[in-house]
Design a protein around this motif. Structure first.
Motif, mmCIF file in Angstrom:
data_model
loop_
_atom_site.group_PDB
_atom_site.id
_atom_site.type_symbol
_atom_site.label_atom_id
_atom_site.label_comp_id
_atom_site.label_asym_id
_atom_site.label_seq_id
_atom_site.Cartn_x
_atom_site.Cartn_y
_atom_site.Cartn_z
ATOM 1 N N UNK A 230 4.049 29.766 0.466
ATOM 2 C CA UNK A 230 3.455 28.953 1.331
ATOM 3 C C UNK A 230 2.026 29.556 1.633
ATOM 4 N N UNK A 231 0.956 29.221 0.632
ATOM 5 C CA UNK A 231 -0.697 29.546 1.252
ATOM 6 C C UNK A 231 -0.807 28.891 2.257
ATOM 7 N N UNK A 232 -1.623 30.276 2.728
ATOM 8 C CA UNK A 232 -1.957 29.611 4.482
ATOM 9 C C UNK A 232 -3.908 29.543 3.987
ATOM 10 N N UNK A 233 -4.662 28.491 4.373
ATOM 11 C CA UNK A 233 -5.688 28.722 4.833
ATOM 12 C C UNK A 233 -7.082 27.249 3.659
ATOM 13 N N UNK A 234 -7.806 27.244 3.285
ATOM 14 C CA UNK A 234 -8.539 25.617 3.023
ATOM 15 C C UNK A 234 -7.134 25.674 1.832
ATOM 16 N N UNK A 235 -6.806 24.051 1.043
ATOM 17 C CA UNK A 235 -7.243 23.097 0.094
ATOM 18 C C UNK A 235 -7.823 22.744 -0.632
ATOM 19 N N UNK A 236 -7.655 22.342 -1.823
ATOM 20 C CA UNK A 236 -8.285 20.888 -1.919
ATOM 21 C C UNK A 236 -7.149 20.547 -2.614
ATOM 22 N N UNK A 237 -7.660 18.998 -1.443
ATOM 23 C CA UNK A 237 -6.683 18.077 -2.272
ATOM 24 C C UNK A 237 -7.272 16.640 -2.675
ATOM 25 N N UNK A 238 -6.323 16.554 -3.306
ATOM 26 C CA UNK A 238 -7.034 14.126 -3.778
ATOM 27 C C UNK A 238 -5.689 13.265 -3.265
ATOM 28 N N UNK A 239 -6.790 13.034 -2.053
ATOM 29 C CA UNK A 239 -5.952 11.373 -1.593
ATOM 30 C C UNK A 239 -6.415 10.129 -2.255
ATOM 31 N N UNK A 240 -4.210 9.551 -2.681
ATOM 32 C CA UNK A 240 -4.843 8.320 -3.507
ATOM 33 C C UNK A 240 -4.273 6.884 -2.155
ATOM 34 N N UNK A 241 -4.908 5.744 -2.409
ATOM 35 C CA UNK A 241 -4.749 5.004 -1.717
ATOM 36 C C UNK A 241 -4.545 4.067 -2.863
ATOM 37 N N UNK A 242 -2.928 3.288 -3.198
ATOM 38 C CA UNK A 242 -2.708 2.245 -4.746
ATOM 39 C C UNK A 242 -2.333 0.940 -3.479
ATOM 40 N N UNK A 243 -2.410 -0.044 -3.984
ATOM 41 C CA UNK A 243 -2.436 -1.166 -3.798
ATOM 42 C C UNK A 243 -2.574 -2.076 -4.415
ATOM 43 N N UNK B 165 0.689 -1.361 -0.410
ATOM 44 C CA UNK B 165 -0.319 -0.183 0.114
ATOM 45 C C UNK B 165 0.646 1.023 0.159
ATOM 46 N N UNK B 166 0.580 2.255 -0.715
ATOM 47 C CA UNK B 166 1.060 3.090 -1.072
ATOM 48 C C UNK B 166 -0.424 4.848 -0.359
ATOM 49 N N UNK B 167 -0.057 5.849 -0.333
ATOM 50 C CA UNK B 167 -0.989 6.403 0.250
ATOM 51 C C UNK B 167 -0.885 7.923 -0.615
ATOM 52 N N UNK B 168 -0.976 8.634 -1.146
ATOM 53 C CA UNK B 168 -0.929 10.212 -1.639
ATOM 54 C C UNK B 168 -1.515 11.127 -1.642
ATOM 55 N N UNK B 169 -0.320 12.345 -1.701
ATOM 56 C CA UNK B 169 -1.542 13.981 -1.935
ATOM 57 C C UNK B 169 -0.677 14.016 -3.311
ATOM 58 N N UNK B 170 -2.606 14.939 -3.613
ATOM 59 C CA UNK B 170 -2.135 15.808 -4.741
ATOM 60 C C UNK B 170 -2.806 17.556 -4.503
ATOM 61 N N UNK B 171 -2.240 18.084 -4.975
ATOM 62 C CA UNK B 171 -3.378 19.301 -5.070
ATOM 63 C C UNK B 171 -4.076 19.517 -5.807
ATOM 64 N N UNK B 172 -5.461 20.580 -5.910
ATOM 65 C CA UNK B 172 -6.728 20.715 -6.274
ATOM 66 C C UNK B 172 -6.629 21.829 -6.944
ATOM 67 N N UNK B 173 -7.394 22.014 -7.982
ATOM 68 C CA UNK B 173 -7.614 24.121 -7.991
ATOM 69 C C UNK B 173 -6.360 24.924 -7.698
ATOM 70 N N UNK B 174 -6.838 25.242 -6.981
ATOM 71 C CA UNK B 174 -5.878 26.430 -7.009
ATOM 72 C C UNK B 174 -4.681 26.448 -5.645
ATOM 73 N N UNK B 175 -4.684 25.218 -5.195
ATOM 74 C CA UNK B 175 -3.805 25.056 -4.306
ATOM 75 C C UNK B 175 -2.109 24.843 -4.406
ATOM 76 N N UNK B 176 -1.170 25.143 -3.782
ATOM 77 C CA UNK B 176 0.143 24.786 -4.524
ATOM 78 C C UNK B 176 0.416 23.409 -3.632
ATOM 79 N N UNK B 177 -0.025 22.933 -2.951
ATOM 80 C CA UNK B 177 0.991 21.714 -2.332
ATOM 81 C C UNK B 177 1.585 20.424 -2.944
ATOM 82 N N UNK B 178 2.447 20.325 -2.909
ATOM 83 C CA UNK B 178 3.795 19.128 -3.252
ATOM 84 C C UNK B 178 3.238 17.832 -3.506
ATOM 85 N N UNK B 179 2.533 17.254 -4.562
ATOM 86 C CA UNK B 179 2.605 15.580 -4.240
ATOM 87 C C UNK B 179 3.271 15.097 -3.801
ATOM 88 N N UNK B 180 2.995 14.309 -2.905
ATOM 89 C CA UNK B 180 4.447 13.589 -1.813
ATOM 90 C C UNK B 180 3.410 11.970 -1.655
#
Length: 434
Positions: free
Chosen positions: A361-374, A321-336
């Motif tokens: 850094x941008x503070x406040x609300x961020x839309x992200x997608x959490x992906x579980x790969x297995x 199993x792996x868990x990843x986060x990716x940004x959506x929309x205007x979010x500038x959070x790096x994928x990890x």
């Protein structure tokens, strides 16, 4: 003198008639000189086809030593015996003994008056023969009981190289999942050269059928099939038809092979009904049913992290199993990505991924997608996506590198208190000494 000459000529003219009646030679297929003139000493042609007297068969180019049957009726008033046959077929067909050999028949030794009899020849079909209709001729030699001489009958007929229908079945997706309903698609292919007509398919050995049978040949009685019969219709050569079914598989079959027997009924090119049995196999996988919950952001050792939990509500562990986060929309959070190994069924699996920014850094609300790969037990990789909104808080305005005053004041107070205590002890000791 003239009367003797006339009498001699008359006798000579009668000789062919006398001998013809004596041997009853028939050269017109059993109907004398006219198709409306019936000689009841003849045999009548009924049918000609590839196969035996009990069963017609489908043939195609390249088949060898194939039985070819011609059926006759003894329409005379007497039994016939000494039946022999000889077959003449066009180019592309030869005797099973080899090219150039005469095609003789195995036959009955006699035939009763009013009964049918048959001649069976064995034929090789050339590789270049086409699937179509061909002409043929058969010669029959026979004798009538209580009569000397041999009679001969000829019959012209048409026959067909039919092609051969070949049915194969397979599942489009050979894996089923336990503890859920599966949409099953089964492929019915005619890989032969002859069409199949009126194809009907029935799933046998089902729970309904077991009520009238004492045993089961497969484990299909342990599953639920919502459909059990299908009307497929016609399947032309080299084409495929499909049937669909909904199958529910219980947990007890996880890791087993499910065998579904199918009874296939169809009409071949001769119009004869045939039935064959085929089995479609499926491997039963366990169910991996993941859900992501409790997604939040916490601060740990000065870093903000996305945390959450994954619960497996199935009956089989997820692997690698792996868990990843990716940004959506205007979010500038790096994928990890974080490796979490097995996702077991008995407890939630936590994850925590540090938050990093692409740029400022941008503070406040961020839309992200959490992906579980297995991966499942068959090593197929599966992805589960979960959309979430997180809040990233701005750090405090205080200098994180500045020293906390309390960390300085408290030691000073302790040192002063200790010094004060020591000084008082010394004064007291001096006073007592004096």
């Amino acid at each position: 003198m003239n009367s003797k000459i006339i009498l001699s000529l008359f006798v000579i003219g009668l000789l062919p008639i006398i001998f013809n009646n004596s041997y009853a030679q028939i050269t017109s297929g059993g109907f004398g000189q006219s198709p409306f003139e019936r000689d009841f000493g003849d045999v009548k042609f009924l049918d000609a086809y590839f196969g035996t007297i009990n069963e017609k068969i489908e043939v195609e180019a390249g088949d060898s030593n194939v039985p070819f049957t011609v059926v006759f009726a003894n329409v005379g008033t007497q039994d016939i015996t000494g039946i022999r046959g000889q077959l003449s077929l066009p180019f592309g067909f030869s005797a099973s003994d080899g090219p150039g050999a005469v095609i003789h028949a195995d036959s009955d030794s006699n035939s009763l008056a009013g009964e049918n009899f048959h001649l069976t020849f064995f034929v090789n079909i050339d590789n270049n023969a086409q699937i179509q209709q061909y002409p043929g001729t058969v010669k029959v030699d026979y004798s009538r009981l209580r009569e000397s001489g041999v009679r001969t009958a000829f019959a012209n007929f048409d026959f067909k190289v039919t092609g051969d229908g070949v049915i194969n079945v397979k599942a489009q997706e050979p894996f089923l999942t336990s503890l859920r309903s599966n949409h099953v698609v089964i492929e019915i292919a005619n890989d032969g050269t002859a069409p199949l007509s009126g194809v009907d398919i029935t799933a046998t050995n089902t729970q309904t059928e077991l009520a009238s049978t004492s045993s089961s040949t497969t484990n299909i009685e342990n599953v639920v099939i919502l459909e059990s019969s299908w009307d497929i219709g016609n399947i032309p050569p080299k084409t495929v038809k499909y049937l669909t079914a909904t199958v529910y598989v219980p947990q007890s079959l996880k890791g087993d092979t499910l065998r579904i027997p199918l009874l296939i009924s169809y009409y071949n090119t001769h119009g004869d009904l045939h039935q064959i049995s085929k089995i479609v196999d499926f491997y039963i996988k366990g169910l991996i049913d993941l859900r992501i919950f409790n997604v939040d952001v916490i601060e740990l050792s000065g870093n903000q992290m996305v945390i959450g939990e994954i619960i497996n509500e199935g009956n089989e562990d997820g692997l690698f199993g792996f868990v990843s986060i990716e940004s959506k929309g205007d979010s500038n959070i790096k994928s990890s990505t974080q490796f979490i190994d097995e996702i077991e069924t008995d407890a939630p699996v936590p994850f925590n991924i540090p938050i990093e920014f692409d740029g400022e850094p941008q503070y406040g609300e961020h839309d992200i997608t959490i992906t579980v790969r297995y991966k499942d037990s068959t090593r197929d990789e599966i992805f589960l996506n979960h959309d979430a909104t997180i809040t990233v808080k701005a750090p405090s305005n205080e200098d994180e590198n500045s020293t906390d005053p309390t960390m300085i004041i408290i030691p000073i107070i302790l040192v002063l208190g200790a010094a004060f205590y020591i000084i008082r002890r010394r004064k007291k000791a001096t006073i007592e000494a004096n």
